[in-house]
Scaffold this active site. Sequence first.
Site, PDB file in Angstrom:
ATOM      1  N   GLU A   1       7.687  17.641  -9.520  1.00 46.75           N
ATOM      2  CA  GLU A   1       7.425  16.656  -8.455  1.00 46.75           C
ATOM      3  C   GLU A   1       8.085  17.067  -7.146  1.00 46.75           C
ATOM      4  O   GLU A   1       7.541  16.859  -6.070  1.00 46.75           O
ATOM      5  CB  GLU A   1       7.965  15.290  -8.907  1.00 46.75           C
ATOM      6  CG  GLU A   1       7.797  14.186  -7.892  1.00 46.75           C
ATOM      7  CD  GLU A   1       8.514  12.911  -8.311  1.00 46.75           C
ATOM      8  OE1 GLU A   1       8.172  11.850  -7.758  1.00 46.75           O
ATOM      9  OE2 GLU A   1       9.419  12.966  -9.169  1.00 46.75           O
TER      10      GLU A   1
ATOM     11  N   ARG B   1      11.536  -5.037  -7.965  1.00 48.39           N
ATOM     12  CA  ARG B   1      10.369  -4.269  -8.425  1.00 48.39           C
ATOM     13  C   ARG B   1      10.385  -4.239  -9.957  1.00 48.39           C
ATOM     14  O   ARG B   1      11.403  -3.875 -10.554  1.00 48.39           O
ATOM     15  CB  ARG B   1      10.446  -2.830  -7.909  1.00 48.39           C
ATOM     16  CG  ARG B   1      10.308  -2.674  -6.410  1.00 48.39           C
ATOM     17  CD  ARG B   1      10.698  -1.253  -5.996  1.00 48.39           C
ATOM     18  NE  ARG B   1      12.097  -0.989  -6.289  1.00 48.39           N
ATOM     19  CZ  ARG B   1      12.612   0.220  -6.571  1.00 48.39           C
ATOM     20  NH1 ARG B   1      11.822   1.276  -6.635  1.00 48.39           N
ATOM     21  NH2 ARG B   1      13.900   0.366  -6.803  1.00 48.39           N
ATOM     22  N   PRO B   2       9.301  -4.582 -10.614  1.00 47.36           N
ATOM     23  CA  PRO B   2       9.281  -4.560 -12.078  1.00 47.36           C
ATOM     24  C   PRO B   2       9.631  -3.195 -12.659  1.00 47.36           C
ATOM     25  O   PRO B   2      10.335  -3.100 -13.664  1.00 47.36           O
ATOM     26  CB  PRO B   2       7.844  -4.954 -12.420  1.00 47.36           C
ATOM     27  CG  PRO B   2       7.381  -5.750 -11.252  1.00 47.36           C
ATOM     28  CD  PRO B   2       8.041  -5.115 -10.061  1.00 47.36           C
ATOM     29  N   GLU B   3       9.155  -2.136 -12.024  1.00 49.80           N
ATOM     30  CA  GLU B   3       9.349  -0.792 -12.555  1.00 49.80           C
ATOM     31  C   GLU B   3      10.782  -0.277 -12.372  1.00 49.80           C
ATOM     32  O   GLU B   3      11.165   0.743 -12.952  1.00 49.80           O
ATOM     33  CB  GLU B   3       8.356   0.188 -11.918  1.00 49.80           C
ATOM     34  CG  GLU B   3       8.606   0.517 -10.458  1.00 49.80           C
ATOM     35  CD  GLU B   3       8.053  -0.491  -9.455  1.00 49.80           C
ATOM     36  OE1 GLU B   3       7.961  -0.143  -8.277  1.00 49.80           O
ATOM     37  OE2 GLU B   3       7.714  -1.622  -9.866  1.00 49.80           O
TER      38      GLU B   3
ATOM     39  N   ASP C   1      10.850   6.728  -1.366  1.00 50.28           N
ATOM     40  CA  ASP C   1      11.759   5.872  -2.122  1.00 50.28           C
ATOM     41  C   ASP C   1      12.705   6.741  -2.946  1.00 50.28           C
ATOM     42  O   ASP C   1      12.335   7.154  -4.020  1.00 50.28           O
ATOM     43  CB  ASP C   1      10.975   4.879  -2.989  1.00 50.28           C
ATOM     44  CG  ASP C   1       9.820   5.535  -3.760  1.00 50.28           C
ATOM     45  OD1 ASP C   1       9.424   6.682  -3.454  1.00 50.28           O
ATOM     46  OD2 ASP C   1       9.305   4.879  -4.671  1.00 50.28           O
TER      47      ASP C   1
ATOM     48  N   SER D   1       0.842  -1.178   0.000  1.00 49.15           N
ATOM     49  CA  SER D   1       0.000   0.000   0.000  1.00 49.15           C
ATOM     50  C   SER D   1       0.892   1.248   0.000  1.00 49.15           C
ATOM     51  O   SER D   1       2.019   1.218  -0.518  1.00 49.15           O
ATOM     52  CB  SER D   1      -0.929  -0.009   1.222  1.00 49.15           C
ATOM     53  OG  SER D   1      -1.855   1.054   1.169  1.00 49.15           O
ATOM     54  N   GLN D   2       0.384   2.333   0.552  1.00 53.40           N
ATOM     55  CA  GLN D   2       1.124   3.563   0.797  1.00 53.40           C
ATOM     56  C   GLN D   2       0.615   4.136   2.106  1.00 53.40           C
ATOM     57  O   GLN D   2      -0.301   3.579   2.714  1.00 53.40           O
ATOM     58  CB  GLN D   2       0.941   4.557  -0.359  1.00 53.40           C
ATOM     59  CG  GLN D   2       1.944   4.392  -1.486  1.00 53.40           C
ATOM     60  CD  GLN D   2       1.969   5.579  -2.441  1.00 53.40           C
ATOM     61  OE1 GLN D   2       0.974   6.251  -2.657  1.00 53.40           O
ATOM     62  NE2 GLN D   2       3.128   5.816  -3.045  1.00 53.40           N
TER      63      GLN D   2
END
Length: 495
Positions: free
Chosen positions: A460, A244-246, A276, A172-173
């Site tokens: 960002e 992680r795939p990303e 992160d 989750s976050q």
Amino acid sequence: MKMKNQFYLSDIQSLFDDVQRAKIFEDQKTMTDAIPLYSTSVINGKYDQEKHKEGFDLKSFVLSHFDFIKKEVSIQRKDMLPIEEHIEKLWDELTHTASEEKGTLLKLPKPYIVPGGRFNEFFYWDSYFVMLGLQVSGRVQMMENIVENCSYLIQTFGFVPNASRTHFLSRSQPPYFSLMLELLAETTNDEKIFSRYYDTLEKEYHFWMDGEEGLENGSATKRVVKTKEGDILNRYYDSENIPRPESYLIDIHDYENSDGEEFYRNIRAACESGWDFSSRWFADGETIQKIETLHIAEVDLNSLLWHLEKTLAHVSELKGHSEKQRYYQQKAEQRKSAIDHYFWDERTGIYRDFHLQKQTQTKSRHIATLYPLFLGIASKEQARAVSEIIEKEFLYPGGLVTTTKQSGQQWDLPNAWAPYQWLGYNGLKKYGFVQLADTIKTNWCSNIERVYHNTGKLMEKYNALDTETNAGGGEYPNQDGFGWTNGVYLKLQKS
């Protein structure tokens, strides 16, 4: 839980591994967002047949078997509209829909706001800060959409995933759903909203507390820990211990120089925190290979869960569930006591994280110390001490930095992120430190305006130390768009 028609990257694991290792795309997230044009069994079969043939081109194969949809930017940056008008147009540009699964993208019942740049899906904690700006913009329907989408995800999966893709279904976050409801109730002046989502609130709480029963002192399971003194705290976690795939190749390379069997899970747990990455998670305070997120109970997470417990107690009372009201109220009181006991550092006047193995507070000095002020947990004396540290160590010409350490990671000095400008402004003002709160607002908003004037973009993250330099660090370039920056800027300007 795998639902009908959902596409998991593990369905094409061999091809995916080869694509990421070959670096055929500049950004490894590109392949995670791809949409298969044929069934995975057909793609796998063709790949097995063709990959060893002479002249085989991997990128050509991928481009002919997957669709890579990229939404075109509709705003002409050269127009240089006043910043508020620019943000109003951005709300429309950043609005996406997902009425059905496409590739790894999860379907959602309502339209939603994406962060921007490479982030073209629904993100959990980002959406709360987006809602702050939507409130100012009078876009109540979109605020309601965000709440509905979160509720749908909790009801479907038991929690709100990090983001709305299948490869984020292991974490989750930061749990902001109760705060979203509070903001929506304030906006609509409708207390019934809480009762409407009572079951959803409970479901999310059970996700974070799963495994609490039966825990022995000094042990942990999933997101719950029981200290050696017998108190319950929470930590960030991820149910998978794979790259992680990303960020596939980055993780594999970092793992080669690490010494932990659960390196990948530690990396993923840090992603659940939203930070992160940061020196906050590193055993040596320097290198990601020494990441130890699983050994840490965090002040921000436990403060947010206190708010969830308080909200559940309040809604239980509204619904006449006296037994549940007492249960959640007791949980909230126990957690408040634990926050004081484990996270408050009387010596330095700051909240720190707690190291579960070392049974001591971590060394990292970070901006999450603001959470007990933002949520009203801190005493007046604690708030005063924190305000002095904030002014002395975290406030710079471009806003509040996240840590006092410069590591090259994006959640460290010198970067300033939108969420913590709002937490700082709101939390300090709540305790009467109005001048300091206003300085935070002025410094950060001026930084936003400067970058917008120079680039036509809302970013960002921002460099708080050198306001002539753009922010950097981390695994990917600074993104523009940008959902939570837009939201916090608008809210601060109207506060």
